[in-house]
Write a protein that holds these residues in place. Structure first.
Motif, PDB file in Angstrom:
ATOM      1  N   UNK A  88      -5.363 -15.934   2.252  1.00 20.89           N
ATOM      2  CA  UNK A  88      -4.864 -17.160   1.651  1.00 20.89           C
ATOM      3  C   UNK A  88      -4.295 -17.010   0.262  1.00 20.89           C
ATOM      4  N   UNK A  89      -4.187 -15.784  -0.234  1.00 21.19           N
ATOM      5  CA  UNK A  89      -3.703 -15.596  -1.586  1.00 21.19           C
ATOM      6  C   UNK A  89      -2.217 -15.309  -1.654  1.00 21.19           C
ATOM      7  N   UNK A  90      -1.772 -15.092  -2.869  1.00 22.93           N
ATOM      8  CA  UNK A  90      -0.386 -14.727  -3.142  1.00 22.93           C
ATOM      9  C   UNK A  90      -0.394 -13.458  -3.978  1.00 22.93           C
ATOM     10  N   UNK A  91       0.499 -12.532  -3.649  1.00 25.88           N
ATOM     11  CA  UNK A  91       0.638 -11.296  -4.416  1.00 25.88           C
ATOM     12  C   UNK A  91       2.059 -11.217  -4.945  1.00 25.88           C
ATOM     13  N   UNK A  92       2.177 -10.738  -6.181  1.00 23.74           N
ATOM     14  CA  UNK A  92       3.489 -10.476  -6.760  1.00 23.74           C
ATOM     15  C   UNK A  92       3.755  -8.986  -6.591  1.00 23.74           C
ATOM     16  N   UNK A  93       4.871  -8.639  -5.967  1.00 23.85           N
ATOM     17  CA  UNK A  93       5.247  -7.237  -5.771  1.00 23.85           C
ATOM     18  C   UNK A  93       6.283  -6.907  -6.844  1.00 23.85           C
ATOM     19  N   UNK A  99       7.239 -12.553  -4.257  1.00 19.56           N
ATOM     20  CA  UNK A  99       5.877 -12.985  -3.989  1.00 19.56           C
ATOM     21  C   UNK A  99       5.686 -13.001  -2.490  1.00 19.56           C
ATOM     22  N   UNK A 100       4.473 -12.634  -2.062  1.00 17.80           N
ATOM     23  CA  UNK A 100       4.187 -12.555  -0.637  1.00 17.80           C
ATOM     24  C   UNK A 100       2.791 -13.098  -0.378  1.00 17.80           C
ATOM     25  N   UNK A 101       2.514 -13.428   0.869  1.00 17.79           N
ATOM     26  CA  UNK A 101       1.170 -13.846   1.264  1.00 17.79           C
ATOM     27  C   UNK A 101       0.254 -12.641   1.185  1.00 17.79           C
ATOM     28  N   UNK A 102      -0.915 -12.832   0.583  1.00 21.45           N
ATOM     29  CA  UNK A 102      -1.835 -11.719   0.360  1.00 21.45           C
ATOM     30  C   UNK A 102      -3.085 -11.841   1.212  1.00 21.45           C
ATOM     31  N   UNK A 113      -5.273  -3.832   0.414  1.00 22.70           N
ATOM     32  CA  UNK A 113      -4.567  -5.023  -0.039  1.00 22.70           C
ATOM     33  C   UNK A 113      -3.207  -5.047   0.643  1.00 22.70           C
ATOM     34  N   UNK A 114      -2.903  -6.164   1.299  1.00 20.86           N
ATOM     35  CA  UNK A 114      -1.655  -6.278   2.058  1.00 20.86           C
ATOM     36  C   UNK A 114      -0.906  -7.537   1.654  1.00 20.86           C
ATOM     37  N   UNK A 115       0.404  -7.406   1.545  1.00 17.88           N
ATOM     38  CA  UNK A 115       1.273  -8.540   1.293  1.00 17.88           C
ATOM     39  C   UNK A 115       2.268  -8.671   2.425  1.00 17.88           C
ATOM     40  N   UNK A 116       2.489  -9.898   2.880  1.00 16.63           N
ATOM     41  CA  UNK A 116       3.428 -10.145   3.975  1.00 16.63           C
ATOM     42  C   UNK A 116       4.453 -11.187   3.541  1.00 16.63           C
ATOM     43  N   UNK A 117       5.699 -10.871   3.756  1.00 19.98           N
ATOM     44  CA  UNK A 117       6.815 -11.786   3.499  1.00 19.98           C
ATOM     45  C   UNK A 117       7.530 -11.932   4.835  1.00 19.98           C
ATOM     46  N   UNK A 121       5.230  -6.680   6.482  1.00 23.28           N
ATOM     47  CA  UNK A 121       3.986  -6.497   5.730  1.00 23.28           C
ATOM     48  C   UNK A 121       3.930  -5.074   5.182  1.00 23.28           C
ATOM     49  N   UNK A 122       3.338  -4.933   4.019  1.00 21.62           N
ATOM     50  CA  UNK A 122       3.118  -3.621   3.422  1.00 21.62           C
ATOM     51  C   UNK A 122       1.864  -3.724   2.564  1.00 21.62           C
ATOM     52  N   UNK A 123       1.248  -2.608   2.297  1.00 23.55           N
ATOM     53  CA  UNK A 123       0.036  -2.658   1.495  1.00 23.55           C
ATOM     54  C   UNK A 123      -0.364  -1.310   0.963  1.00 23.55           C
ATOM     55  N   UNK A 124      -1.479  -1.334   0.269  1.00 22.78           N
ATOM     56  CA  UNK A 124      -2.077  -0.137  -0.317  1.00 22.78           C
ATOM     57  C   UNK A 124      -3.577  -0.206  -0.128  1.00 22.78           C
ATOM     58  N   UNK A 125      -4.183   0.970  -0.151  1.00 22.98           N
ATOM     59  CA  UNK A 125      -5.643   1.050  -0.194  1.00 22.98           C
ATOM     60  C   UNK A 125      -6.030   1.470  -1.600  1.00 22.98           C
ATOM     61  N   UNK A 126      -6.791   0.621  -2.253  1.00 21.33           N
ATOM     62  CA  UNK A 126      -7.264   0.878  -3.601  1.00 21.33           C
ATOM     63  C   UNK A 126      -8.670   1.444  -3.546  1.00 21.33           C
ATOM     64  N   UNK A 127      -9.023   2.238  -4.567  1.00 21.97           N
ATOM     65  CA  UNK A 127     -10.347   2.834  -4.669  1.00 21.97           C
ATOM     66  C   UNK A 127     -11.034   2.253  -5.896  1.00 21.97           C
ATOM     67  N   UNK A 128     -12.310   1.931  -5.732  1.00 24.95           N
ATOM     68  CA  UNK A 128     -13.067   1.369  -6.857  1.00 24.95           C
ATOM     69  C   UNK A 128     -13.109   2.388  -7.992  1.00 24.95           C
TER      70      UNK A 128
END
Length: 130
Positions: A88-93, A99-102, A113-117, A121-128
């Motif tokens: 339900x979020x929004x991401x700025x690429x 801006x895309x749905x996050x 983390x994935x964003x879809x316009x 869709x495209x995304x990345x895997x982040x590490x803590x």
């Protein structure tokens, strides 16, 4: 009166205790982007949702660099959807200036983390980051 003396510290202690933080809250390191830069993202609670801000950016050698995105909000309104999922979020690429749905999925110390316009869709895997 003795019961009150025992009860009052418990009540006051529970009021002073911080609320449990969402497990996604914290610092995250991104994958390299199309410019081969990585970023340190701080995820915070923003109301009933999560938001993420770019804290720092790094070149391929790990040296901190200044970019226009440092200090900017990367995503917002990402809400817990259960079982480590967020939606339900929004991401700025920034690289595409769109801006895309996050959405995101937390698994241990990894956050996908994935964003879809539209249908793309495209995304990345982040590490803590510790």
């Amino acid at each position: 009166m003795p019961r009150f003396r025992l009860f009052l510290p418990l009540v006051l202690g529970s009021l002073a205790a911080p609320a449990l933080a969402d497990p996604a809250v914290g610092l995250w390191r991104t994958e390299p982007d199309r410019k081969n830069l990585t970023s340190l993202i701080r995820i915070d609670t923003c109301g009933a949702a999560l938001c993420g801000t770019v804290l720092k950016a790094f070149d391929p050698q790990g040296r901190e660099v200044q970019t226009a995105n440092v200090g900017k909000r990367l995503f917002w309104d990402l809400k817990p959807a259960g079982s480590g999922n967020y939606a339900g979020g929004t991401v700025h690429v920034p690289l595409l200036n769109v801006q895309a749905n996050a959405k995101a999925e937390l698994s241990g110390n990894r956050l996908r983390v994935t964003g879809c316009k539209g249908l793309v869709c495209d995304g990345q895997t982040w590490v803590r980051a510790h």
